[in-house]
Structures are given as C-alpha cells and as structure tokens.
Design an enzyme around this catalytic site. Structure first.
Site, PDB file in Angstrom:
ATOM      1  N   LYS A   1       8.601  23.437 -13.096  1.00 11.40           N
ATOM      2  CA  LYS A   1       7.754  22.256 -12.895  1.00 11.40           C
ATOM      3  C   LYS A   1       7.280  22.184 -11.442  1.00 11.40           C
ATOM      4  CE  LYS A   1       6.238  17.894 -13.807  1.00 11.40           C
ATOM      5  NZ  LYS A   1       6.423  16.659 -14.520  1.00 11.40           N
TER       6      LYS A   1
ATOM      7  N   LYS B   1       3.743  11.843 -10.643  1.00 11.56           N
ATOM      8  CA  LYS B   1       2.922  10.998 -11.524  1.00 11.56           C
ATOM      9  C   LYS B   1       3.709   9.739 -11.839  1.00 11.56           C
ATOM     10  CE  LYS B   1       0.681  14.135 -14.631  1.00 11.56           C
ATOM     11  NZ  LYS B   1       0.229  14.145 -16.035  1.00 11.56           N
TER      12      LYS B   1
ATOM     13  N   ARG C   1       0.816  -1.238   0.000  1.00 10.33           N
ATOM     14  CA  ARG C   1       0.000   0.000   0.000  1.00 10.33           C
ATOM     15  C   ARG C   1       0.837   1.269   0.000  1.00 10.33           C
ATOM     16  NH1 ARG C   1      -3.050  -2.889   3.668  1.00 10.33           N
ATOM     17  NH2 ARG C   1      -4.910  -3.783   2.724  1.00 10.33           N
TER      18      ARG C   1
ATOM     19  N   HIS D   1       1.386  13.558 -28.714  1.00  3.60           N
ATOM     20  CA  HIS D   1       0.812  12.244 -28.422  1.00  3.60           C
ATOM     21  C   HIS D   1       0.239  11.607 -29.677  1.00  3.60           C
ATOM     22  CE1 HIS D   1       0.498  13.527 -23.972  1.00  3.60           C
ATOM     23  NE2 HIS D   1       1.611  12.848 -24.177  1.00  3.60           N
TER      24      HIS D   1
ATOM     25  N   GLU E   1      11.890  19.566 -23.453  1.00  2.00           N
ATOM     26  CA  GLU E   1      11.044  19.850 -22.286  1.00  2.00           C
ATOM     27  C   GLU E   1      11.555  21.080 -21.527  1.00  2.00           C
ATOM     28  OE1 GLU E   1       8.183  18.382 -21.717  1.00  2.00           O
ATOM     29  OE2 GLU E   1       8.264  16.331 -22.488  1.00  2.00           O
TER      30      GLU E   1
ATOM     31  N   HIS F   1       1.924  18.923 -26.339  1.00  2.00           N
ATOM     32  CA  HIS F   1       1.730  17.489 -26.136  1.00  2.00           C
ATOM     33  C   HIS F   1       0.514  16.918 -26.857  1.00  2.00           C
ATOM     34  CE1 HIS F   1       4.987  17.910 -23.368  1.00  2.00           C
ATOM     35  NE2 HIS F   1       4.940  16.639 -23.005  1.00  2.00           N
TER      36      HIS F   1
ATOM     37  N   ARG G   1      -1.896  22.654 -13.940  1.00  5.02           N
ATOM     38  CA  ARG G   1      -0.900  21.673 -14.365  1.00  5.02           C
ATOM     39  C   ARG G   1      -1.035  21.331 -15.846  1.00  5.02           C
ATOM     40  NH1 ARG G   1       1.373  16.615 -10.661  1.00  5.02           N
ATOM     41  NH2 ARG G   1       2.771  15.811 -12.239  1.00  5.02           N
TER      42      ARG G   1
ATOM     43  N   HIS H   1      10.079  10.948 -27.298  1.00  5.87           N
ATOM     44  CA  HIS H   1       9.020  11.815 -26.780  1.00  5.87           C
ATOM     45  C   HIS H   1       9.373  13.297 -26.934  1.00  5.87           C
ATOM     46  CE1 HIS H   1       5.827  13.335 -24.261  1.00  5.87           C
ATOM     47  NE2 HIS H   1       6.729  13.928 -23.492  1.00  5.87           N
TER      48      HIS H   1
ATOM     49  N   GLU I   1      -3.558  17.868 -11.200  1.00  8.31           N
ATOM     50  CA  GLU I   1      -3.950  18.243 -12.548  1.00  8.31           C
ATOM     51  C   GLU I   1      -5.426  18.610 -12.653  1.00  8.31           C
ATOM     52  OE1 GLU I   1      -1.493  16.544 -15.790  1.00  8.31           O
ATOM     53  OE2 GLU I   1      -3.391  15.768 -16.492  1.00  8.31           O
TER      54      GLU I   1
ATOM     55  N   ASN J   1       1.231  20.553 -20.596  1.00  3.63           N
ATOM     56  CA  ASN J   1       0.941  19.770 -21.798  1.00  3.63           C
ATOM     57  C   ASN J   1       1.139  20.564 -23.081  1.00  3.63           C
ATOM     58  OD1 ASN J   1       0.356  17.496 -20.351  1.00  3.63           O
ATOM     59  ND2 ASN J   1      -1.820  17.951 -20.206  1.00  3.63           N
TER      60      ASN J   1
END
Ligand SMILES: NC(=O)c1ccc[n+]([C@@H]2O[C@H](COP(=O)([O-])OP(=O)(O)OC[C@H]3O[C@@H](n4cnc5c(N)ncnc54)[C@H](O)[C@@H]3O)[C@@H](O)[C@H]2O)c1
Ligand SMILES: [Zn+2]
Length: 370
Positions: free
Chosen positions: A231, A147, A125, A256, A189, A252, A245, A269, A241, A249
């Site tokens: 960041k 994340k 957990r 994607h 980035e 992005h 946040r 990426h 998010e 993106n």
C-alpha cells in the site's frame, strides 16, 4: 525492554511518515508521537469497545511522553462517519482548548481513522494526525494513504480530504480481541495486496492458509508488514489517485455495488471485496486477460479464510444500475481493474454491461436477467 518493531516509510517528500509495526507496543506510542509531531496536547478519538481495552495504555503512554491527552468517544458503527459526529468533535476540541500544535490520535478501526482524520484535516485548517489502527483492515489498508472522509446520507465517503498522518502505529497485539469475522474481512484486503502486486507473497499466504485467522502476531507481523509495504509503495507513487493508485480498487467495483444493494447490512467491506475479487478474476479469465485457473486459485484461498466468494442474488438490472457511475448513461465506461495473473493487475475501461454480461456462463453474478 521494549518489543522489537519494524518500520516502513511512506515516501511523500515533506509529508513522508513512518509506519511502525510491532506487537505489545502501545506503551511506546507516546514517545513516537512526541517525536513525530512535537505536540504537547493530544485528542484521542475512539469507540467504547476499543477505548475500554486500549485507551488507558494509550493515555498513560502519551502522558509519560509529556502530552496532555483528552479521550473523545463516538458511537461504534459506520453511521458515526457523519457531519454530526465531526461537528461534535470540532466542538470538543475547541472546548478543550486544543490549538494548531495539537495532535489528533485515531484509536480504532477504519471508521475511527476516517472520521478522526477528517476532523484533523479540517479543525483549524488542519492539525497533526496519528493513526493507531486496531482492526486488521485498518492496519493494512485504511490507516495508510491519507484518504479521510465522512459519509453523507446519499453515499459513503462523499466528503473528505487527503490528509496524511504523521505516524501510523500498528500494535498487532490488539488483534487478539478483534472478532474472527472482522479478522477474516481484513485478510481479504491482504489477499488483494498480494493479488495485485506480489505473487510470492500470495504463495506465502496460501502456505499459511487458515492459520492466518488466528491472532498470532508471530505469523501476522510479516503479513501486515508486506501488505502495508505494498500500500505504501502504491501511495508513494500516486498520492492523489491520478493513476496507479487505482489498482488498489481490484475487486472493489462489484464490492461497492454489493454494499449499495445490501444497504451495508449483513456484509462487511472485506467480505464484499472477496466476492468482488473472485468476480473480477473470473471476468478477466473470460476476457482472455488472465490465464485459466487464476480465479480458482484466488477463490480457494479466500474460502480457506472463511470469506464468501459468490455474489448475493439481486436482479441483474439492479447490479447494472449500482455499477453505473452515471445512472443515466449505462454505456459510460468504468475503469475496471482486471487480473492479468496472480500478482499483476491492469485497469481497463469497460461499460457496466461488459463487466456484467447477460449470461451466467461468462461469470456474472447469478442474478435474473433484466
Ligand atoms: N481511508 C481509506 O483508505 C480506507 C480504506 C478502507 C476502508 N476505509 C474505511 O474503513 C471503515 C471500515 O473499517 P473497519 O473494517 O476497521 O471497521 P470499524 O472501524 O467499524 O471496526 C469494526 C468493528 O471492530 C471493533 N474493533 C476495532 N478494533 C477492535 C479490537 N482491537 N478489538 C475488538 N474490537 C475492535 C469496532 O468497535 C467495530 O465494531 C469504513 O468506513 C471504510 O470506508 C477507509
Ligand atoms: Zn477496500
């Protein structure tokens, strides 16, 4: 004498943590882990190309700080962000009798960080987690923010959690062995961070230009620090998010789609993000949201960093369906992050067909009309 470090704090109340940035600092890692986690045992998750170079320094440092450490390897490549590898790692942690008080250390790029973080979030957990990013992309983006995720056959990052690390330890000296193409992808980035939030930082990146591609810590340390600070600031204000946040993106949406259409092959990426940012900037200009010349400026910097800026050719309809969140409703709106000028973005709801208008003149990818 230990090399100097700079410390940023990701302010998240009781989940706050430090991002410590330096060069040649792996020997000090153990002490910092012990202080941040009070753990007495550690699992160091890595991939062979990284463990071979830096694994010994990490385990020596952990041992010197009184932590019993176990090195665990997964195969290199994003395919390891899988349920199969996660299950292997859960088993390995159990077999080594690691308990609630243990810490999971991710030593590697964003792939290792996401997988190790996912395992740390779920094992018993949740156990303590420390990020030791060794790619530029992981240093300035993936390692900060909590994340963590694995991929499913149907798509990337579909199962995961928010699990903040207790510490992010950045040793920029590790970038010396990172392939140049991976360094460039990380810089995409960095440029993103500047473009969304800090025009002065963007101008500093322009002055440094191609020199940023050399793995010179002297030049890179302040750059890593500023990108991480941006960041950290955004994450502190919106951990899960809910709103702000989303500005991370920028570039992005199309990135994607490009990654999906190329099935993640042949394009990194960061490279897809470079293309996506230039595309977003052109669209923003065409929609009257950004002053003319913004896209050209962004493109010029990215090109000097050896990054691609033109979308690969796929039919427009393929792009449209890759963009659509709900494949059955092409009119469903996407939160598109538009450029308002270098250093400022805004999220605007647009339908895929508005993001990608039928004519080339409007700045769409050079795809054939559907
Ligand atoms: N969690 C987040 O917020 C977040 C953000 C961005 C990206 N990501 C994830 O990060 C992953 C991409 O990360 P990445 O670009 O770091 O890729 P990666 O982790 O796959 O690393 C790229 C390559 O560099 C090698 N490498 C790493 N460090 C090295 C070093 N110091 N010297 C030599 N070789 C080294 C690796 O072995 C690998 O082959 C993706 O899975 C993406 O989804 C997560
Ligand atoms: Zn990204």
């Amino acid at each position: 004498m230990s090399p100097p470090t700079r410390t940023l704090t990701v302010a998240l109340g009781e989940r706050s943590y430090d991002v410590v940035i330096g060069a040649g600092t792996l020997p000090q890692l153990g002490e910092a882990v012990a202080r941040a986690t009070k753990a007495t045992a550690a699992a160091v998750i890595s991939v062979a190309p990284v463990a071979r170079r830096y694994g010994a320094a990490v385990s020596r440092s952990l041992a010197a700080a009184g932590l019993r450490s176990h090195g665990l390897l997964v195969p290199d490549g994003d395919a390891s962000k899988s349920l199969r590898q996660a299950a292997r790692l859960w088993d390995a942690l159990l077999a080594r009798k690691l308990e609630r008080g243990a810490v999971v250390v991710a030593l590697g790029g964003g792939m290792v960080g996401d997988l190790a973080g996912f395992v740390a979030a779920t094992y018993l957990r949740g156990v303590a987690f420390v990020q030791v990013p060794t790619t530029l992309l992981a240093m300035v983006d993936a390692s900060v923010g909590g994340k963590v995720a694995i991929n499913l056959p149907r798509g990337k990052n579909l199962v995961g959690a928010f699990h903040q690390p207790r510490l992010v330890w950045i040793d920029a000296a590790t970038l010396a062995t990172l392939p140049r193409r991976e360094r460039a992808a990380g810089l995409a980035e960095v440029v993103k961070a500047a473009a969304i939030r800090d025009a002065a930082f963007f101008a500093r990146l322009e002055s440094a230009g191609e020199r940023l591609l050399e793995a010179d810590p002297e030049l890179l340390l302040p750059v890593i620090e500023r990108a991480c600070a941006i960041k950290a600031e955004v994450v502190s204000q919106d951990e899960r998010e809910a709103g702000l946040r989303m500005i991370l993106n920028f570039g992005h949406t199309l990135a994607h789609a490009i990654e999906t259409l190329s099935r993640y092959r042949g394009i990194l990426h960061g490279e897809a993000v470079a293309i996506g940012m230039v595309f977003a900037a052109r669209r923003s200009e065409a929609l009257g949201l950004a002053p003319p010349g913004s896209a050209a400026r962004l493109e010029a910097l990215l090109r000097r960093l050896e990054l691609p800026t033109e979308p690969p050719r796929f039919p427009r309809r393929a792009y449209l369906s890759a963009l659509a969140v709900d494949k059955k409703r092409m009119d469903a709106q996407i939160r598109f992050v538009a450029l308002r000028g270098i250093g400022r973005v805004e999220s605007v709801p647009l339908a895929p067909a508005e993001i990608l208008p039928p004519t080339r003149a409007a700045g769409g990818p050079a795809g054939r009309r559907a």
